[in-house]
Design an enzyme around this catalytic site. Structure first.
Site, PDB file in Angstrom:
ATOM      1  N   GLU A 245       0.858  -1.188   0.000  1.00 20.39           N
ATOM      2  CA  GLU A 245       0.000   0.000   0.000  1.00 20.39           C
ATOM      3  C   GLU A 245       0.886   1.226   0.000  1.00 20.39           C
ATOM      4  O   GLU A 245       1.918   1.237   0.675  1.00 20.39           O
ATOM      5  CB  GLU A 245      -0.849   0.022   1.272  1.00 20.39           C
TER       6      GLU A 245
ATOM      7  N   TYR B 112       7.354   1.189  -8.238  1.00 19.28           N
ATOM      8  CA  TYR B 112       6.555  -0.039  -8.233  1.00 19.28           C
ATOM      9  C   TYR B 112       6.042  -0.366  -9.640  1.00 19.28           C
ATOM     10  O   TYR B 112       6.066  -1.520 -10.065  1.00 19.28           O
ATOM     11  CB  TYR B 112       5.379   0.086  -7.258  1.00 19.28           C
TER      12      TYR B 112
HETATM   13  C1  LIG Z   1      10.756   5.075  -2.685  1.00 17.85           C
HETATM   14  C2  LIG Z   1      12.233   4.794  -2.503  1.00 17.85           C
HETATM   15  C3  LIG Z   1      12.419   3.483  -1.725  1.00 17.85           C
HETATM   16  C4  LIG Z   1      12.893   4.656  -3.891  1.00 17.85           C
HETATM   17  O1  LIG Z   1      14.271   4.355  -3.724  1.00 17.85           O
HETATM   18  P1  LIG Z   1      15.368   5.170  -4.545  1.00 17.85           P
HETATM   19  O2  LIG Z   1      16.677   4.531  -4.280  1.00 17.85           O
HETATM   20  O3  LIG Z   1      15.239   6.613  -4.236  1.00 17.85           O
HETATM   21  O4  LIG Z   1      14.885   4.910  -6.035  1.00 17.85           O
HETATM   22  P2  LIG Z   1      15.789   4.471  -7.285  1.00 17.85           P
HETATM   23  O5  LIG Z   1      16.951   5.391  -7.441  1.00 17.85           O
HETATM   24  O6  LIG Z   1      16.108   3.020  -7.183  1.00 17.85           O
HETATM   25  O7  LIG Z   1      14.785   4.736  -8.485  1.00 17.85           O
HETATM   26  C5  LIG Z   1      13.988   3.712  -8.963  1.00 17.85           C
HETATM   27  C6  LIG Z   1      12.812   4.303  -9.716  1.00 17.85           C
HETATM   28  O8  LIG Z   1      11.997   5.079  -8.852  1.00 17.85           O
HETATM   29  C7  LIG Z   1      11.484   6.193  -9.575  1.00 17.85           C
HETATM   30  N1  LIG Z   1      12.058   7.414  -9.022  1.00 17.85           N
HETATM   31  C8  LIG Z   1      13.177   7.538  -8.261  1.00 17.85           C
HETATM   32  N2  LIG Z   1      13.354   8.837  -7.903  1.00 17.85           N
HETATM   33  C9  LIG Z   1      12.304   9.516  -8.451  1.00 17.85           C
HETATM   34  C10 LIG Z   1      11.882  10.871  -8.417  1.00 17.85           C
HETATM   35  N3  LIG Z   1      12.595  11.803  -7.758  1.00 17.85           N
HETATM   36  N4  LIG Z   1      10.732  11.204  -9.066  1.00 17.85           N
HETATM   37  C11 LIG Z   1      10.007  10.262  -9.708  1.00 17.85           C
HETATM   38  N5  LIG Z   1      10.367   8.967  -9.776  1.00 17.85           N
HETATM   39  C12 LIG Z   1      11.485   8.601  -9.161  1.00 17.85           C
HETATM   40  C13 LIG Z   1      11.905   6.008 -11.012  1.00 17.85           C
HETATM   41  O9  LIG Z   1      10.930   5.193 -11.638  1.00 17.85           O
HETATM   42  C14 LIG Z   1      13.201   5.237 -10.841  1.00 17.85           C
HETATM   43  O10 LIG Z   1      13.532   4.483 -11.960  1.00 17.85           O
HETATM   44  P3  LIG Z   1      14.490   5.126 -13.106  1.00 17.85           P
HETATM   45  O11 LIG Z   1      15.713   5.623 -12.392  1.00 17.85           O
HETATM   46  O12 LIG Z   1      14.767   3.979 -14.027  1.00 17.85           O
HETATM   47  O13 LIG Z   1      13.700   6.239 -13.722  1.00 17.85           O
HETATM   48  C15 LIG Z   1      12.955   5.951  -1.759  1.00 17.85           C
HETATM   49  O14 LIG Z   1      12.779   7.136  -2.475  1.00 17.85           O
HETATM   50  C16 LIG Z   1      12.517   6.132  -0.324  1.00 17.85           C
HETATM   51  O15 LIG Z   1      13.069   5.516   0.588  1.00 17.85           O
HETATM   52  N6  LIG Z   1      11.526   7.025  -0.085  1.00 17.85           N
HETATM   53  C17 LIG Z   1      11.042   7.306   1.288  1.00 17.85           C
HETATM   54  C18 LIG Z   1      10.327   6.129   1.868  1.00 17.85           C
HETATM   55  C19 LIG Z   1       9.169   5.700   1.002  1.00 17.85           C
HETATM   56  O16 LIG Z   1       8.390   6.517   0.533  1.00 17.85           O
HETATM   57  N7  LIG Z   1       9.039   4.369   0.826  1.00 17.85           N
HETATM   58  C20 LIG Z   1       7.929   3.788   0.071  1.00 17.85           C
HETATM   59  C21 LIG Z   1       6.740   3.649   0.931  1.00 17.85           C
HETATM   60  S1  LIG Z   1       5.378   2.889   0.085  1.00 17.85           S
END
Ligand SMILES: CC(C)(COP(=O)(O)OP(=O)(O)OC[C@H]1O[C@@H](n2cnc3c(N)ncnc32)[C@H](O)[C@@H]1OP(=O)(O)O)[C@@H](O)C(=O)NCCC(=O)NCCS
Length: 155
Positions: free
Chosen positions: A111, A123
């Site tokens: 979720e 996702y």
């Molecule tokens: C969500 C989260 C886990 C993603 O991890 P991350 O290491 O930042 O993401 P990644 O660098 O692996 O990016 C993977 C994909 O996410 C998306 N993404 C990453 N940063 C983004 C941004 N600033 N805006 C939009 N999409 C983004 C893209 O689809 C990206 O793929 P791409 O690089 O091929 O375009 C991280 O941002 C986080 O910890 N956020 C706070 C906690 C949270 O919200 N967790 C999810 C709860 S449901």
């Protein structure tokens, strides 16, 4: 087991109770409504397969997952803000999918807040699809917002 090491000095290994202090520090900087330390402690045990991502000997990310029969619930996934946007979230999710397949699981559920467009994009890139909207499910600073329930059917 899926490959744990990558060529960036990164390992993904099972979360230990001793990791919870570091996990909790990241949690507090990652969410407006973070989990309590106690919630991490109660989401631990036999039906969980929680992991942490270690880069250069530092814990920079984690996921918490529970599983019943063929279904996995991804309850929490976070990367330390300093390391976000560097593909680490993708590495964790990719690891989780491979591990779930290896364990014979058929689907992963989660979720997410409607406003969390970064997580939703991540996702969707792993073929998660929106299954249901939970109206006003999450508290916000000044009200409520919808929760989106998503599922990835593993093949
Ligand atoms: C969500 C989260 C886990 C993603 O991890 P991350 O290491 O930042 O993401 P990644 O660098 O692996 O990016 C993977 C994909 O996410 C998306 N993404 C990453 N940063 C983004 C941004 N600033 N805006 C939009 N999409 C983004 C893209 O689809 C990206 O793929 P791409 O690089 O091929 O375009 C991280 O941002 C986080 O910890 N956020 C706070 C906690 C949270 O919200 N967790 C999810 C709860 S449901």
């Amino acid at each position: 087991m899926p490959s744990k090491k990558t060529n960036n000095n990164i390992e993904i290994i099972p979360m230990a109770l001793s990791d919870i202090e570091a996990v909790y520090r990241i949690e507090q900087t990652s969410y407006t409504h973070p989990w309590s330390k106690n919630l991490f402690l109660t989401n631990f045990g036999k039906r969980y397969f929680n992991h942490v991502l270690i880069k250069d000997n530092h814990l920079i990310g984690y996921f918490v997952c529970s599983s019943v029969e063929k279904s996995v619930s991804l309850l929490n996934i976070s990367i330390s803000p300093l390391f976000q946007g560097k593909q680490h979230g993708k590495s964790l999710l990719s690891f989780l999918c491979a591990l779930s397949i290896e364990k014979g699981k058929k689907e992963i559920w989660l979720e997410v807040r409607r406003s969390n467009t970064t997580a939703i994009a991540l996702y969707k890139s792993f073929n998660f699809v929106e299954v249901e909207v939970r109206k006003n499910y999450y508290p916000t600073k000044d009200g409520k917002e919808d929760g989106i329930m998503m599922c990835c059917y593993l093949t």
